[in-house]
Design a protein around this motif. Structure first.
Motif, short mmCIF file in Angstrom:
data_model
loop_
_atom_site.label_atom_id
_atom_site.label_comp_id
_atom_site.label_asym_id
_atom_site.label_seq_id
_atom_site.Cartn_x
_atom_site.Cartn_y
_atom_site.Cartn_z
N PRO A 1 0.83 -1.21 0.00
CA PRO A 1 0.00 0.00 0.00
C PRO A 1 0.87 1.26 0.00
CG PRO A 1 -0.74 -1.56 1.68
CD PRO A 1 0.57 -2.07 1.17
N ALA A 2 0.45 2.26 -0.76
CA ALA A 2 1.18 3.53 -0.82
C ALA A 2 0.18 4.66 -1.01
CB ALA A 2 2.20 3.51 -1.96
N HIS A 3 0.49 5.80 -0.43
CA HIS A 3 -0.40 6.96 -0.54
C HIS A 3 0.10 7.99 -1.55
CE1 HIS A 3 -2.74 5.59 2.89
NE2 HIS A 3 -1.62 5.41 3.56
N TYR A 4 1.32 7.81 -2.03
CA TYR A 4 1.89 8.76 -2.98
C TYR A 4 2.38 8.02 -4.22
CZ TYR A 4 1.95 11.75 1.13
OH TYR A 4 1.57 12.45 2.25
N GLU A 5 2.28 8.71 -5.39
CA GLU A 5 2.70 8.07 -6.63
C GLU A 5 4.20 7.78 -6.63
OE1 GLU A 5 0.24 7.16 -7.84
OE2 GLU A 5 -1.32 8.66 -8.10
#
Length: 419
Positions: free
Chosen positions: A266-270
């Motif tokens: 999971p990641a919140h930034y590109e």
């Protein structure tokens, strides 16, 4: 979907790290999400009870309490990492009671096998994923079933995903359970790529001839996937392929577990998604034996000459030594060279990527790693991240021997390709 383990009453003991024992009656339930809850309702508030929970609740609490118990139905419960999350005092002043609730990361519940209905020998309830369909396919060790609920529908409470293996011959020995477990681990690994969610069991149910055992693993629920490489029409094909792989093929693909974890993390930034994909790519390439550009003896001679020239040119010993530490890199192929070699050797299709994009994807990775953000041509990291993710996905699926359709997103356009 109902509870995985309906609420049951147990009688046993709670023991803290000081070996203080408290007799306890408690209720245990595993809900549809795979969350385990434990309640100790209305314990008489004696001095011993007060002292026990004063020492094991709040800022000074002990996080690892041992809780065990049995009941009249011959069910048993045990955990060694129970901790108290809530304590409530109630009742009248002359006979107050204390109600306790808590959680534990791992626990084991066992009970006699009572159902005459054919059930899977091993059944996983996992973190959430979405298959759209009830999937089923044959494997070496029996029929595998898989289904993921509407985890991200705001009108639906979360539900665990499910993976199960039904044996053909219904032998319930340890070897059969081990074989079934390895099969489910492999299918989960392949489907983690297909669904863009790393699938792990929160509850494992093992069924022997006369006994059912629930292993509660805990863990967190899934983040929403980014863009899974398969749509609902093609998900059955990759699932059937995963189930049909042989033991040798499964053992070979197990080495790709780390790259899969990085790809679907999971990641919140590109930028974080891009670094995750590129780290997955490097983990794959690291498994390959990259030949040295020249032989060891020849390179050692060259390195000594270069070191002499550097120290002659730079009288500052510290600067010269720092430069000399870089010399070994001269005899290693670059990331781009290793990538092109791998793509050619394994016939990974890249014809639908924009020209020169693989080199630019690597340069974008270098900028983000060293500066924290893409700059100039790479200020919009999204297209490079899309290509990196698509490339790693193709490499992993090719390593699994998959041949068939898949999709990928580039900028704002959904594209299709065939491996």
């Amino acid at each position: 979907m109902s509870n995985i383990f309906d609420e049951s009453y147990f009688r046993g003991a709670l023991v803290d790290q000081r070996d203080t024992r408290l007799d306890a009656e408690f209720l245990v339930c595993v809900n549809r999400s795979g969350d385990l809850s434990v309640r100790l309702p209305e314990i008489p508030k004696t001095p011993a009870v007060t002292e026990f929970f004063d020492r094991n609740f709040g800022s000074g609490r002990t996080l690892h309490l041992k809780l065990t118990g049995q009941n009249a139905g011959r069910e048993s419960f045990s955990t060694t990492d129970f901790y108290v999350t809530n304590r409530r005092v109630s009742g009248v002043a002359r006979s107050p009671t204390v109600s306790i609730s808590g959680r534990c990361q791992e626990a084991t519940i066992s009970r006699p096998a009572t159902s005459n209905v054919r059930q899977p020998i091993v059944e996983w309830f996992t973190n959430g994923f979405k298959t759209f369909l009830n999937l089923g396919a044959d494997s070496e060790h029996g029929k595998v079933q898989m289904f993921g609920h509407l985890l991200w529908d705001k009108h639906e409470p979360p539900a665990a995903g499910r993976l199960a293996l039904f044996q053909r011959d219904q032998q319930h020995d340890y070897m059969a359970i081990d074989a079934a477990t390895l099969t489910l681990e492999h299918v989960a690994r392949i489907m983690s790529v297909a669904l863009d969610v790393y699938i792990t069991p929160r509850v494992i149910v093992e069924r022997r001839e006369k006994k059912e055992t629930f292993h509660i693993r805990g863990g967190v629920q899934s983040a929403q996937p980014y863009v899974p490489p398969f749509d609902r029409a093609d998900i059955e094909k990759i699932f059937a392929h995963a189930c049909g792989m042989t033991t040798v093929q499964r053992d070979h693909f197990k080495a790709h577990d780390l790259p899969i974890r990085w790809l679907v993390a999971p990641a919140h930034y590109e930028e974080a998604r891009h670094i995750g994909a590129m780290t997955a790519l490097e983990a794959v390439l690291e498994q390959q034996k990259s030949p040295r550009l020249v032989g060891r003896t020849e390179f050692e001679r060259l390195k000594r000459k270069l070191a002499y020239l550097i120290k002659e040119q730079f009288p500052d010993q510290k600067v010269a030594d720092q430069m000399c530490t870089k010399l070994n890199d001269l005899n290693r192929p670059s990331l781009g060279e290793k990538l092109r070699t791998y793509i050619s050797h394994h016939d990974v299709p890249t014809d639908d990527f924009p020209p020169e994009f693989l080199d630019r994807v690597i340069r974008a990775r270098n900028e983000v790693v060293h500066t924290g953000i893409g700059k100039d041509d790479h200020s919009d990291i999204v297209p490079y991240m899309h290509v990196a993710r698509a490339l790693v996905t193709r490499i992993l699926l090719r390593a699994a021997g998959y041949r068939g359709p898949m999709r990928w997103i580039f900028d704002t356009e959904m594209k299709s390709t065939h491996l």
